[in-house]
Design a protein around this motif. Sequence first.
Motif, short mmCIF file in Angstrom:
data_model
loop_
_atom_site.label_atom_id
_atom_site.label_comp_id
_atom_site.label_asym_id
_atom_site.label_seq_id
_atom_site.Cartn_x
_atom_site.Cartn_y
_atom_site.Cartn_z
N LEU A 119 -2.94 9.16 -12.72
CA LEU A 119 -1.56 9.01 -12.26
C LEU A 119 -0.63 9.85 -13.13
N THR A 120 0.24 10.64 -12.48
CA THR A 120 1.29 11.37 -13.19
C THR A 120 2.63 10.94 -12.59
N SER A 121 3.73 11.56 -13.02
CA SER A 121 5.04 11.19 -12.44
C SER A 121 5.06 11.41 -10.93
N ASN A 122 4.38 12.47 -10.47
CA ASN A 122 4.48 12.84 -9.06
C ASN A 122 3.19 12.74 -8.25
N TYR A 123 2.05 12.56 -8.91
CA TYR A 123 0.79 12.62 -8.18
C TYR A 123 -0.18 11.49 -8.53
N VAL A 163 0.85 -1.18 0.00
CA VAL A 163 0.00 0.00 0.00
C VAL A 163 0.89 1.24 0.00
N VAL A 164 0.65 2.14 -0.95
CA VAL A 164 1.45 3.36 -1.06
C VAL A 164 0.84 4.50 -0.26
N VAL A 165 -0.49 4.62 -0.39
CA VAL A 165 -1.17 5.72 0.29
C VAL A 165 -2.63 5.32 0.48
N GLU A 197 0.82 12.70 -3.11
CA GLU A 197 2.14 12.66 -3.74
C GLU A 197 2.53 11.20 -3.92
N LYS A 198 2.88 10.84 -5.13
CA LYS A 198 3.10 9.44 -5.46
C LYS A 198 4.31 8.85 -4.76
#
Length: 531
Positions: free
Chosen positions: A243-247, A223-225, A291-292
């Motif tokens: 999903l983006t590179s950072n979010y 689980v990431v978040v 934040e990813k």
Amino acid sequence: FRVEHPAGGYKKLFETVEELSSPVTAHVTGRIPTWLRGSLLRCGPGLFEVGAEPFYHLFDGQALLHKFDFKEGHVTYHRRFIRTDTYVRAMTEKRIVITEFGTSAYPDPCKNIFSRFFSYFKGVEVTDNALVNVYPIGEDYYACTETNFITKINPDTLETIKQVDLCKYVSINGATAHPHIENDGTVYNIGNCFGKNFALAYNIIRTPPLQADKEDPMNKSEVVVQFPCSDRFKPSYVHSFGLTSNYIVFVETPVKINLLKFLSSWSLWGANYMDCFESNETMGVWLHVAEKKKGRLLNIKYRTSAFNLFHHINTYEDNGFLIVDLCTWKGFEFVYNYLYLANLRANWDEVKRQAEKAPQPEARRYVLPLNIDKSDTGKNLVTLPYTTATATLCSDETIWLEPEVIFSGPRHAFEFPRINYKKYNGKPYTYTYGLGLNHFVPDKLCKLNVKTKETWVWQEPDSYPSEPIFVSHPDALEEDDGVVLSIVVSPGAGPKPAYLLILNAKDMSEVARAEVEVNIPVTFHGIFKRA
């Protein structure tokens, strides 16, 4: 746009077919590009009744896995039913054994009242009917629906390998059929879970790519978040995310799952999944951002008016803003209420009458500011020159979003959106390809320039296409260098009931088609697996 379907050829999309014992050769007209080598894999329902017992909803028919193979300009077609537990038990007992999305399974008529009473305590047996999508994890391929069960399949032979229970790997009650897959093979997905002190929440799961040790990446899922839920007892239905590179972007809609209904034993009152949905008529839509890399929730409360959401088109970052492009359906009433097979198989006038009452489709762009200054209260925070979308900071510190409309036509949906995913997912982009739904009937393929709103359409009379899959040219220089693949059902047009259509992605003109001698029922999602 005003195409009519009085002949009702679309009913062929919801007809039971037989699987094939081996691949059949397709008849090609036009020229298949020599560079197009690989397989189009797609999932959908293929068995719409078991004996005399019908399935009632679009998402109930038993999963059929389809494959079009492209090799040196030749095309073959193959299909097999996925041997899920649900399918195998139905075939064995010749009745519907497991409750599906909109069809209840009744207790075994052969059991006496005592054994029925005891099996009632086993609780709900969850379906593993993997009819929605197929995707890779590491070197393996899985067919899926939206429960905790996914099914490993062989992409070459279409044989079923094994059922996998996601609950054994991560704390999640189910997962969407729309994972994001990064270019290194990392897989992200989202699902409902029980969070702190039994409140409902949503977990983002990350499964890493295959490592040198060749161990199954599923074992390394984590689980990431965790996103909070607007109502601790009623999670929203979630079908996809951004999903983006950072979010990571999660859109929480007012279509809610009533867990008390879900957990109270179904078998006693013949309920199914559809009976457990309800709408929250006051919450509107809440958007959440995390934040990813850090797995940190942004404490920004984005709000907007009610819509249903199934498919994200794309999401990207630009100068402190997140651009979130969505296929929405306006209002809080659940669109799936209109997808019962009786509705979809009705005569054209009745199909139109139903669609008039349903939520109306609209493709929209929302812009989410990431840097909030309290002194801007009352102002529109969006400063990007190319969009009319707004984000107003309210005195209660929420941010009210108004969209820019990127596609809208009354009862004409731009749905099942696809992009040049490998190169442009999570990045600024220009084009998306969609399936045009005319009063819920799929009758056109549409390319949309999200910047200029220009559209290109492929459409033929009495022809019913599927989700368009973009395949990039190996030496592509531009975003739309490539072809678009779609399975078309054409019951009225000549002797061949279905074909695989290949369009030039630049202008949606026909490059080739590969016709088959068998009907192909509706398919939802799939992938192109390069050879």
